[in-house]
Structure formats: structure tokens, C-alpha cells
Design an enzyme around this catalytic site. Structure first.
Site, PDB file in Angstrom:
ATOM      1  N   LEU A 109       0.865  -1.154  -0.109  1.00 32.37           N
ATOM      2  CA  LEU A 109      -0.026  -0.042   0.037  1.00 32.37           C
ATOM      3  C   LEU A 109       0.745   1.185  -0.051  1.00 32.37           C
ATOM      4  O   LEU A 109       1.920   1.210   0.802  1.00 32.37           O
ATOM      5  CB  LEU A 109      -0.967   0.090   1.195  1.00 32.37           C
ATOM      6  CG  LEU A 109      -2.043  -0.976   1.364  1.00 32.37           C
ATOM      7  CD1 LEU A 109      -2.748  -1.000   2.703  1.00 32.37           C
ATOM      8  CD2 LEU A 109      -3.080  -1.022   0.118  1.00 32.37           C
ATOM      9  N   ASP A 110       0.776   2.366  -0.898  1.00 33.74           N
ATOM     10  CA  ASP A 110       1.025   3.512  -0.882  1.00 33.74           C
ATOM     11  C   ASP A 110       1.618   3.952   0.619  1.00 33.74           C
ATOM     12  O   ASP A 110       0.559   3.728   1.497  1.00 33.74           O
ATOM     13  CB  ASP A 110       0.626   4.464  -1.613  1.00 33.74           C
ATOM     14  CG  ASP A 110       0.371   4.010  -3.027  1.00 33.74           C
ATOM     15  OD1 ASP A 110       1.197   3.279  -3.403  1.00 33.74           O
ATOM     16  OD2 ASP A 110      -0.380   4.810  -3.609  1.00 33.74           O
ATOM     17  N   LYS A 111       2.535   4.764   0.777  1.00 38.24           N
ATOM     18  CA  LYS A 111       2.912   5.215   2.304  1.00 38.24           C
ATOM     19  C   LYS A 111       1.785   6.263   2.840  1.00 38.24           C
ATOM     20  O   LYS A 111       1.366   5.981   4.073  1.00 38.24           O
ATOM     21  CB  LYS A 111       4.101   6.452   2.067  1.00 38.24           C
ATOM     22  CG  LYS A 111       4.423   6.953   3.357  1.00 38.24           C
ATOM     23  CD  LYS A 111       5.658   7.866   3.246  1.00 38.24           C
ATOM     24  CE  LYS A 111       5.999   8.575   4.330  1.00 38.24           C
ATOM     25  NZ  LYS A 111       7.107   9.670   4.225  1.00 38.24           N
ATOM     26  N   THR A 113      -1.428   5.750   2.082  1.00 43.22           N
ATOM     27  CA  THR A 113      -2.629   4.900   2.084  1.00 43.22           C
ATOM     28  C   THR A 113      -2.932   4.028   3.152  1.00 43.22           C
ATOM     29  O   THR A 113      -1.945   3.551   3.944  1.00 43.22           O
ATOM     30  CB  THR A 113      -2.535   4.042   0.700  1.00 43.22           C
ATOM     31  OG1 THR A 113      -2.562   4.769  -0.567  1.00 43.22           O
ATOM     32  CG2 THR A 113      -4.035   3.122   0.502  1.00 43.22           C
ATOM     33  N   HIS A 198       0.482   2.869  -7.971  1.00 39.85           N
ATOM     34  CA  HIS A 198      -0.445   3.760  -7.592  1.00 39.85           C
ATOM     35  C   HIS A 198      -1.865   3.850  -8.545  1.00 39.85           C
ATOM     36  O   HIS A 198      -2.185   4.602  -9.118  1.00 39.85           O
ATOM     37  CB  HIS A 198       0.109   5.202  -7.979  1.00 39.85           C
ATOM     38  CG  HIS A 198       1.425   5.686  -6.971  1.00 39.85           C
ATOM     39  ND1 HIS A 198       1.351   5.268  -5.869  1.00 39.85           N
ATOM     40  CD2 HIS A 198       2.439   6.169  -7.246  1.00 39.85           C
ATOM     41  CE1 HIS A 198       2.285   5.934  -4.961  1.00 39.85           C
ATOM     42  NE2 HIS A 198       3.115   6.443  -5.970  1.00 39.85           N
TER      43      HIS A 198
END
Length: 247
Positions: A109-111, A113, A198
Site C-alpha cells: 500500500l502506498d505510504k 494509503t 499507484h
């Protein structure tokens, strides 16, 4: 969880069960602190069967587990990696009782998110969940600006949108909870069948919208336990784990 049929070295079993390093376990055996089937172990390298042999450390029965599966409610600010030189990782949120399992995040998961992240040391299951050929669905909740988000967007996502690098996404299901518009954010749920970098953010950019908040709420059959606070985690239930395993 996990079935172990083969024999293994005693020191490996004890190290994997959290009783120290190989050298520390060697000293533990030397001082007579380890028993195997009622007899003091004399060699930390002796072979034992975790399913059949009873191993005691200072009178305490050793319960061996090969694999561990944790559901984490990932907070923003943490990167989905086992180590990072700049930012804290999701493993920094996990207590020391799991440190000997060599856990890793299944996917990323993105930082910034939030949401569901599975941590395990089961490489086979991780591969099954991440393999592009498997098309494991992942569902996200998002708040989106630049709206309203409408039927045209849902149709575009259903057909697949072209990302900034030219890649056309697989069909995705967009569920519009609140369309937004006129200065208000839309609220949506989006289910995708792949995991490009992303991807959710880039899909909305492709239809001239911007994701301002993103949270993963499910992966395959596994749904985020909404009683878990941000940064909290728990082991999967047997039912949850069975649902994740390939048939």
C-alpha cells in the site's frame, strides 16, 4: 496454522519459536534447559519432529508454528516494506513476539494509503495472492475531488482506462456511494483485479479526477476487521485463512 511433517534441527525449531539465536540455544541445551520426549537434550543439532516430539524449555512446552498470518490496519506514514532507510515500515508496528517469523507484507500500500495489509512468512500463499495470472480482486474506499463521479466514469473503468504510461487497465467495478461535485468530494468503492503502481490514483487521473483519501477494505475473500484501530493487527482466523487459500 501450517502443517509440519518433516524433521528439523532442534536449534532451528527453538530459534523459530522465539527462544533465542542458535548460539544462545546451544548454551541453553548445554546447561540442561531443554528436554525432548522427557530426556535432556545433549546436542542442539539433533533432529526432532515438531508434530510428534514433545520439546520442553525449562519445563515449558514448545508450540511450533511454521507460518503466521497477520491482518494489519495500516496507518498512513508507513511504507510496505521489510526495511527502509528513510521511513518507518509496517513491520515497525508489529510486536517483538513475532520478530522471529521473518514476516513480510503481501503486496504494498502506498505510504499515505490506509487499510488492509496482510503480513506473513508464507511465500507460497503470498505468491498465489500476488500472481498477475490469479486476478485476485482488491477493493478500495476513496474520497475523490474534481467530481462529480458519475456513470461515465463507471463505464470507463468497466472498459479499462489508459494510464499515463499507456497501459490499459483490466475491467474494474466502480461503486459510487456519493457522486460529489460543486466543491464536495465524491465517495466511492473501486474493485480492481490487478495491482499496478499507484493504480487507483492513476485511474482517476485518467478521468480528470484526484484521489484525496484511499483505504483498502478487502483483498480476495479477506475483509478489513473494522474493529481494528489504525496501526492495530491480529492473527487471521482459521476461516479467513481457509478463504484465502487456493482451491
Amino acid at each position: 496454522m501450517g502443517i509440519v511433517k518433516q524433521t528439523m534441527r532442534l536449534d532451528k525449531l527453538l530459534a523459530h519459536s522465539g527462544y533465542g539465536t542458535r548460539s544462545e540455544i546451544k548454551l541453553l541445551v548445554k546447561r540442561g534447559g531443554v528436554q525432548v520426549n522427557g530426556k535432556k537434550a545433549k546436542d542442539s543439532g539433533q533432529q526432532v519432529n515438531p508434530e510428534q516430539d514433545e520439546v520442553l524449555v525449562d519445563g515449558e512446552k514448545v508450540v511450533y508454528r511454521e507460518f503466521v498470518y497477520l491482518m494489519l490496519h495500516k496507518p498512513p506514514g508507513y511504507v510496505s516494506a521489510t526495511e527502509d532507510t528513510r521511513d518507518p515500515t509496517v513491520l515497525d508496528l508489529i510486536g517483538g513476539e513475532y520478530s522471529h517469523f521473518d514476516l513480510f507484507p503481501v503486496g504494498r500500500l502506498d505510504k499515505d494509503t490506509e487499510g488492509l495489509l496482510l503480513l506473513t512468512n508464507d511465500g507460497k500463499l503470498a505468491h498465489e495472492l500476488l500472481s498477475p495470472k490469479k486476478h485476485v480482486p482488491k477493493t478500495y474506499f476513496a474520497r475523490v475531488s474534481g467530481g462529480p463521479v458519475g456513470a461515465e466514469d463507471a463505464e470507463a473503468f468497466r472498459e479499462g482506462v489508459r494510464l499515463d504510461d499507456g497501459y490499459v487497465t483490466l475491467p474494474a467495478q466502480l461503486n459510487i456511494l456519493e457522486p460529489g461535485g460543486a466543491g464536495t468530494e465524491a465517495r466511492i468503492e473501486l474493485t480492481i483485479m490487478e495491482g499496478k503502481f499507484h493504480q487507483v490514483k492513476r485511474m482517476f487521473e485518467a478521468v480528470d479526477k484526484k484521489v484525496v483519501y484511499l483505504k483498502r477494505i478487502s483483498m480476495g475473500s479477506l475483509s478489513l476487521d473494522h474493529t481494528l484501530a489504525l496501526g492495530a493487527y491480529r492473527e487471521l482466523t482459521e476461516e479467513e485463512l481457509t478463504g484465502l487459500r487456493p482451491e
